[in-house]
Design a protein around this motif. Structure first.
Motif, PDB file in Angstrom:
ATOM      1  N   PHE A 137     -33.651  -3.780 -20.141  1.00  0.00           N
ATOM      2  CA  PHE A 137     -34.350  -3.899 -18.844  1.00  0.00           C
ATOM      3  C   PHE A 137     -34.206  -5.277 -18.222  1.00  0.00           C
ATOM      4  CE2 PHE A 137     -36.851  -0.729 -21.311  1.00  0.00           C
ATOM      5  CZ  PHE A 137     -36.523   0.381 -20.562  1.00  0.00           C
ATOM      6  N   LYS A 138     -33.108  -5.955 -18.543  1.00  0.00           N
ATOM      7  CA  LYS A 138     -32.925  -7.297 -17.977  1.00  0.00           C
ATOM      8  C   LYS A 138     -31.848  -7.296 -16.901  1.00  0.00           C
ATOM      9  CE  LYS A 138     -33.500  -9.180 -22.421  1.00  0.00           C
ATOM     10  NZ  LYS A 138     -33.330 -10.242 -23.379  1.00  0.00           N
ATOM     11  N   LEU A 139     -32.078  -8.086 -15.878  1.00  0.00           N
ATOM     12  CA  LEU A 139     -31.145  -8.206 -14.759  1.00  0.00           C
ATOM     13  C   LEU A 139     -29.836  -8.840 -15.238  1.00  0.00           C
ATOM     14  CD1 LEU A 139     -30.679  -8.208 -11.658  1.00  0.00           C
ATOM     15  CD2 LEU A 139     -31.781 -10.459 -11.608  1.00  0.00           C
ATOM     16  N   GLN A 140     -28.719  -8.214 -14.851  1.00  0.00           N
ATOM     17  CA  GLN A 140     -27.406  -8.748 -15.223  1.00  0.00           C
ATOM     18  C   GLN A 140     -26.827  -9.569 -14.064  1.00  0.00           C
ATOM     19  OE1 GLN A 140     -26.245  -7.874 -18.561  1.00  0.00           O
ATOM     20  NE2 GLN A 140     -28.446  -7.436 -18.408  1.00  0.00           N
ATOM     21  N   ALA A 141     -26.047 -10.546 -14.416  1.00  0.00           N
ATOM     22  CA  ALA A 141     -25.487 -11.444 -13.391  1.00  0.00           C
ATOM     23  C   ALA A 141     -24.715 -10.665 -12.319  1.00  0.00           C
ATOM     24  CB  ALA A 141     -24.587 -12.480 -14.059  1.00  0.00           C
ATOM     25  N   GLU A 142     -23.915  -9.658 -12.749  1.00  0.00           N
ATOM     26  CA  GLU A 142     -23.115  -8.895 -11.760  1.00  0.00           C
ATOM     27  C   GLU A 142     -24.025  -8.140 -10.802  1.00  0.00           C
ATOM     28  OE1 GLU A 142     -22.701  -7.264 -15.405  1.00  0.00           O
ATOM     29  OE2 GLU A 142     -22.622  -9.453 -15.423  1.00  0.00           O
ATOM     30  N   GLN A 143     -25.123  -7.614 -11.341  1.00  0.00           N
ATOM     31  CA  GLN A 143     -26.063  -6.876 -10.482  1.00  0.00           C
ATOM     32  C   GLN A 143     -26.671  -7.818  -9.440  1.00  0.00           C
ATOM     33  OE1 GLN A 143     -28.659  -5.411 -13.798  1.00  0.00           O
ATOM     34  NE2 GLN A 143     -28.414  -3.435 -12.774  1.00  0.00           N
ATOM     35  N   LEU A 144     -27.020  -9.010  -9.894  1.00  0.00           N
ATOM     36  CA  LEU A 144     -27.614  -9.981  -8.977  1.00  0.00           C
ATOM     37  C   LEU A 144     -26.614 -10.346  -7.887  1.00  0.00           C
ATOM     38  CD1 LEU A 144     -29.837 -11.951  -8.123  1.00  0.00           C
ATOM     39  CD2 LEU A 144     -28.935 -13.591  -9.780  1.00  0.00           C
ATOM     40  N   ALA A 145     -25.378 -10.619  -8.296  1.00  0.00           N
ATOM     41  CA  ALA A 145     -24.347 -11.028  -7.330  1.00  0.00           C
ATOM     42  C   ALA A 145     -24.178  -9.963  -6.249  1.00  0.00           C
ATOM     43  CB  ALA A 145     -23.027 -11.269  -8.058  1.00  0.00           C
ATOM     44  N   LYS A 146     -24.213  -8.691  -6.661  1.00  0.00           N
ATOM     45  CA  LYS A 146     -24.029  -7.591  -5.705  1.00  0.00           C
ATOM     46  C   LYS A 146     -25.205  -7.456  -4.740  1.00  0.00           C
ATOM     47  CE  LYS A 146     -21.400  -4.284  -8.158  1.00  0.00           C
ATOM     48  NZ  LYS A 146     -21.674  -3.220  -9.076  1.00  0.00           N
ATOM     49  N   LEU A 194     -30.296 -16.485 -18.809  1.00  0.00           N
ATOM     50  CA  LEU A 194     -30.731 -17.237 -17.624  1.00  0.00           C
ATOM     51  C   LEU A 194     -29.592 -18.098 -17.094  1.00  0.00           C
ATOM     52  CD1 LEU A 194     -34.291 -18.209 -18.876  1.00  0.00           C
ATOM     53  CD2 LEU A 194     -33.752 -16.620 -17.021  1.00  0.00           C
ATOM     54  N   HIS A 195     -28.790 -18.575 -17.995  1.00  0.00           N
ATOM     55  CA  HIS A 195     -27.634 -19.381 -17.631  1.00  0.00           C
ATOM     56  C   HIS A 195     -26.681 -18.562 -16.755  1.00  0.00           C
ATOM     57  CE1 HIS A 195     -23.957 -21.743 -18.241  1.00  0.00           C
ATOM     58  NE2 HIS A 195     -24.804 -22.737 -18.318  1.00  0.00           N
ATOM     59  N   SER A 196     -26.447 -17.301 -17.134  1.00  0.00           N
ATOM     60  CA  SER A 196     -25.551 -16.446 -16.341  1.00  0.00           C
ATOM     61  C   SER A 196     -26.135 -16.181 -14.949  1.00  0.00           C
ATOM     62  CB  SER A 196     -25.343 -15.081 -17.008  1.00  0.00           C
ATOM     63  OG  SER A 196     -24.985 -15.246 -18.326  1.00  0.00           O
ATOM     64  N   LEU A 197     -27.436 -15.968 -14.886  1.00  0.00           N
ATOM     65  CA  LEU A 197     -28.054 -15.735 -13.568  1.00  0.00           C
ATOM     66  C   LEU A 197     -27.957 -17.005 -12.717  1.00  0.00           C
ATOM     67  CD1 LEU A 197     -31.266 -13.724 -14.609  1.00  0.00           C
ATOM     68  CD2 LEU A 197     -29.108 -12.815 -13.722  1.00  0.00           C
ATOM     69  N   ALA A 198     -28.150 -18.150 -13.360  1.00  0.00           N
ATOM     70  CA  ALA A 198     -28.086 -19.426 -12.629  1.00  0.00           C
ATOM     71  C   ALA A 198     -26.699 -19.641 -12.027  1.00  0.00           C
ATOM     72  CB  ALA A 198     -28.451 -20.579 -13.566  1.00  0.00           C
ATOM     73  N   GLU A 199     -25.677 -19.227 -12.760  1.00  0.00           N
ATOM     74  CA  GLU A 199     -24.291 -19.362 -12.250  1.00  0.00           C
ATOM     75  C   GLU A 199     -24.145 -18.648 -10.907  1.00  0.00           C
ATOM     76  OE1 GLU A 199     -21.012 -20.084 -14.934  1.00  0.00           O
ATOM     77  OE2 GLU A 199     -22.454 -21.607 -14.267  1.00  0.00           O
ATOM     78  N   VAL A 200     -24.714 -17.436 -10.841  1.00  0.00           N
ATOM     79  CA  VAL A 200     -24.650 -16.661  -9.598  1.00  0.00           C
ATOM     80  C   VAL A 200     -25.457 -17.368  -8.509  1.00  0.00           C
ATOM     81  CG1 VAL A 200     -25.234 -14.452  -8.510  1.00  0.00           C
ATOM     82  CG2 VAL A 200     -24.383 -14.497 -10.871  1.00  0.00           C
ATOM     83  N   LEU A 201     -26.645 -17.818  -8.868  1.00  0.00           N
ATOM     84  CA  LEU A 201     -27.535 -18.431  -7.870  1.00  0.00           C
ATOM     85  C   LEU A 201     -26.930 -19.705  -7.277  1.00  0.00           C
ATOM     86  CD1 LEU A 201     -30.813 -17.713  -9.807  1.00  0.00           C
ATOM     87  CD2 LEU A 201     -30.262 -16.839  -7.525  1.00  0.00           C
ATOM     88  N   ARG A 202     -26.153 -20.398  -8.060  1.00  0.00           N
ATOM     89  CA  ARG A 202     -25.504 -21.624  -7.557  1.00  0.00           C
ATOM     90  C   ARG A 202     -24.587 -21.320  -6.374  1.00  0.00           C
ATOM     91  NH1 ARG A 202     -24.964 -23.135 -13.195  1.00  0.00           N
ATOM     92  NH2 ARG A 202     -26.739 -24.495 -13.525  1.00  0.00           N
TER      93      ARG A 202
END
Ligand SMILES: Cc1ncc(COP(=O)(O)O)c(C=O)c1O
Length: 253
Positions: A143-152, A179-187
């Motif tokens: 149930f955790k958000l994935q970086a690819e999902q966030l990017a989309k 969290l590191h992967s999500l941060a990469e997208v957020l940058r």
């Protein structure tokens, strides 16, 4: 007001109370509320404060002593450095979240909410005529958000990403790597603010470790609002004390 509905959590609380009144043996998993009482030392400190006459209006954002204590907590427990001026205490974490969104979300702005989610997030967004954008997080990904999902999901209209770890309702805890992967997208998307709701910080089990996204990505601090409070940590849900910390000028007059 017509766009929001009563909290389903409190509807369940009422139903559980009604069933208990009928003599039924109910285990209520509705409100996020520890099943023990507020510790005695906290009650005694409050009683003492009342006896000392500390019963009057305070500064709107909390007393200097309280904000100082919150700054010390954030440094000691979380390794996050804030000055008392960058902290605002309020009537619960919920109020902090409401105030932050109220101050920043305009009609049509999008707020990304990983699902399953705490029921209050979308209603606050809808009340402000914002658009909650749900991302379904699968059981396979705990149930955790994935970086690819966030990017989309990010668009030019995205105002906030709401991160809640440990999560209500799933209990999932994001690791530093995640969290590191999500941060990469957020940058890549500097217009997106991050609301990290850490209210369940101390409710971690199975050797998991609570991490705030700023521990792995301090460069995001300027657009991150850290939300926390004493409700869950100290079983003080009825006391209504929460706080937000944010180094930017976003929430200042
Ligand atoms: C995920 C989450 N965030 C914030 C809150 C707000 O807590 P409080 O307003 O009591 O600080 C709750 C309460 O249930 C919650 O579950």
């Amino acid at each position: 007001m017509n766009s929001i509905k009563p909290s389903p959590t409190f509807a369940m609380v009422a139903k559980a109370a009604a069933m208990m009144a009928e003599g039924k043996d109910v285990v209520s998993l509705s409100a996020g509320e520890p099943d023990y009482d507020t510790p005695q030392w906290i009650k005694e400190a409050a009683t003492q404060a009342m006896a000392n006459g500390q019963t009057k209006y305070t500064q709107v954002g909390g007393t200097v002593a309280l904000k100082q204590a919150i700054a010390e907590k954030l440094q000691k427990d979380n390794g996050l450095i804030y000055t008392p001026e960058q902290i605002m205490a309020s009537t619960g974490g919920k109020q902090v979240i409401f105030n932050a969104l109220m101050a920043t979300v305009s009609a049509g702005d999008e707020v990304i909410i990983p699902a399953p989610y705490w029921v209050s997030y979308p209603d606050i967004v809808c009340l402000l005529e914002g658009i909650p954008v749900f991302i379904t997080c699968s059981i396979e990904n705990q149930f955790k958000l994935q970086a690819e999902q966030l990017a989309k999901a990010i668009t030019p209209k995205t105002k906030w990403l709401i991160l809640n770890s440990p999560s209500n309702p799933t209990g999932c805890v994001y690791s530093a790597d995640e969290l590191h992967s999500l941060a990469e997208v957020l940058r890549d998307h500097p217009h997106v603010n991050i609301l990290t709701d850490d209210i369940y910080e101390y409710l971690v089990y199975d050797g998991k470790i609570f991490t705030n996204i700023l521990n792995v990505a301090p460069d995001l601090a300027d657009r991150t609002l850290v939300v926390n409070g004493v409700s869950k940590a100290y079983s003080m849900t009825g006391w209504r004390i929460g706080y937000g910390a944010d180094p930017s000028t976003l929430f200042k007059p």
